[in-house]
Motif scaffolding. Sequence first.
Motif, PDB file in Angstrom:
ATOM      1  N   GLY A  44     -74.021 -57.668 -48.618  1.00 36.13           N
ATOM      2  CA  GLY A  44     -73.219 -56.504 -48.979  1.00 36.13           C
ATOM      3  C   GLY A  44     -72.419 -56.002 -47.807  1.00 36.13           C
ATOM      4  N   SER A  45     -71.799 -54.851 -48.015  1.00 33.69           N
ATOM      5  CA  SER A  45     -71.011 -54.249 -46.955  1.00 33.69           C
ATOM      6  C   SER A  45     -70.820 -52.764 -47.217  1.00 33.69           C
ATOM      7  CB  SER A  45     -69.639 -54.915 -46.850  1.00 33.69           C
ATOM      8  OG  SER A  45     -68.884 -54.647 -48.013  1.00 33.69           O
ATOM      9  N   VAL A  46     -70.491 -52.067 -46.140  1.00 32.86           N
ATOM     10  CA  VAL A  46     -70.052 -50.684 -46.234  1.00 32.86           C
ATOM     11  C   VAL A  46     -68.757 -50.608 -45.438  1.00 32.86           C
ATOM     12  CG1 VAL A  46     -70.546 -48.270 -45.760  1.00 32.86           C
ATOM     13  CG2 VAL A  46     -72.416 -49.816 -46.336  1.00 32.86           C
ATOM     14  N   VAL A  47     -67.702 -50.181 -46.091  1.00 35.12           N
ATOM     15  CA  VAL A  47     -66.411 -49.998 -45.437  1.00 35.12           C
ATOM     16  C   VAL A  47     -66.231 -48.498 -45.215  1.00 35.12           C
ATOM     17  CG1 VAL A  47     -63.913 -50.297 -45.632  1.00 35.12           C
ATOM     18  CG2 VAL A  47     -65.462 -52.041 -46.563  1.00 35.12           C
ATOM     19  N   ILE A  48     -66.076 -48.110 -43.953  1.00 36.84           N
ATOM     20  CA  ILE A  48     -65.859 -46.704 -43.621  1.00 36.84           C
ATOM     21  C   ILE A  48     -64.366 -46.513 -43.392  1.00 36.84           C
ATOM     22  CG2 ILE A  48     -66.443 -44.798 -42.078  1.00 36.84           C
ATOM     23  CD1 ILE A  48     -68.883 -45.971 -43.500  1.00 36.84           C
ATOM     24  N   SER A  49     -63.783 -45.600 -44.168  1.00 37.88           N
ATOM     25  CA  SER A  49     -62.364 -45.300 -44.016  1.00 37.88           C
ATOM     26  C   SER A  49     -62.193 -43.848 -43.601  1.00 37.88           C
ATOM     27  CB  SER A  49     -61.602 -45.586 -45.318  1.00 37.88           C
ATOM     28  OG  SER A  49     -62.129 -44.818 -46.372  1.00 37.88           O
ATOM     29  N   ASP A  50     -60.995 -43.517 -43.140  1.00 36.69           N
ATOM     30  CA  ASP A  50     -60.671 -42.151 -42.739  1.00 36.69           C
ATOM     31  C   ASP A  50     -60.226 -41.390 -43.977  1.00 36.69           C
ATOM     32  OD1 ASP A  50     -60.204 -39.878 -41.322  1.00 36.69           O
ATOM     33  OD2 ASP A  50     -58.566 -40.681 -40.132  1.00 36.69           O
ATOM     34  N   GLY A  51     -61.169 -40.785 -44.655  1.00 35.21           N
ATOM     35  CA  GLY A  51     -60.897 -40.104 -45.915  1.00 35.21           C
ATOM     36  C   GLY A  51     -60.776 -41.103 -47.049  1.00 35.21           C
ATOM     37  N   SER A  52     -60.774 -40.616 -48.263  1.00 33.23           N
ATOM     38  CA  SER A  52     -60.643 -41.477 -49.441  1.00 33.23           C
ATOM     39  C   SER A  52     -59.233 -42.053 -49.487  1.00 33.23           C
ATOM     40  CB  SER A  52     -60.906 -40.668 -50.708  1.00 33.23           C
ATOM     41  OG  SER A  52     -60.722 -41.466 -51.844  1.00 33.23           O
ATOM     42  N   GLY A  53     -59.113 -43.377 -49.417  1.00 36.33           N
ATOM     43  CA  GLY A  53     -57.811 -44.028 -49.458  1.00 36.33           C
ATOM     44  C   GLY A  53     -57.124 -44.127 -48.106  1.00 36.33           C
ATOM     45  N   GLN A  83     -60.403 -38.800 -38.396  1.00 39.73           N
ATOM     46  CA  GLN A  83     -59.598 -37.567 -38.334  1.00 39.73           C
ATOM     47  C   GLN A  83     -59.813 -36.682 -39.562  1.00 39.73           C
ATOM     48  OE1 GLN A  83     -57.567 -36.412 -35.961  1.00 39.73           O
ATOM     49  NE2 GLN A  83     -57.031 -38.167 -34.712  1.00 39.73           N
ATOM     50  N   THR A  84     -59.815 -37.296 -40.741  1.00 39.34           N
ATOM     51  CA  THR A  84     -59.962 -36.556 -41.990  1.00 39.34           C
ATOM     52  C   THR A  84     -61.427 -36.351 -42.345  1.00 39.34           C
ATOM     53  OG1 THR A  84     -57.905 -37.534 -42.752  1.00 39.34           O
ATOM     54  CG2 THR A  84     -59.300 -36.542 -44.426  1.00 39.34           C
ATOM     55  N   GLY A  85     -62.242 -37.340 -42.029  1.00 37.98           N
ATOM     56  CA  GLY A  85     -63.664 -37.339 -42.368  1.00 37.98           C
ATOM     57  C   GLY A  85     -64.028 -38.702 -42.917  1.00 37.98           C
ATOM     58  N   PRO A  86     -65.236 -39.192 -42.621  1.00 41.18           N
ATOM     59  CA  PRO A  86     -65.624 -40.535 -43.057  1.00 41.18           C
ATOM     60  C   PRO A  86     -65.883 -40.625 -44.558  1.00 41.18           C
ATOM     61  CG  PRO A  86     -67.427 -39.491 -41.881  1.00 41.18           C
ATOM     62  CD  PRO A  86     -66.267 -38.561 -41.798  1.00 41.18           C
TER      63      PRO A  86
END
Length: 101
Positions: A44-53, A83-86
């Motif tokens: 599996g994986s977890v992708v952490i982005s800067d805010g949704s989208g 910056q926006t939140g994980p």
Amino acid sequence: MAMQTDVLATVPLTTTGVFTDQVPATLGRSRIKGAYIVCGTNAGSVVISDGSGGPTLVTFNSPTVANAGAITVFLPGEGILAQTGPFGTMTNTASIVLFYG
């Protein structure tokens, strides 16, 4: 060298969504210092982005071994700034806790 920020832990994220603190309140701007990932039954994986989208900040992949247990990851230096939140997008992962400051 003095500690620059207190390190805190999120509530375990068990499905795709925003990370929250222990209150629980949505995290805003924060630096990711590490992660504790409980693997699922398959790779599996977890992708952490800067805010949704937002842009992808880091991708954590779990092993292809069924029920591999847990993975602890510590990020060097100042960590990764959201910056926006994980925001976490999870695939075949039981849960993830972020350590942040």
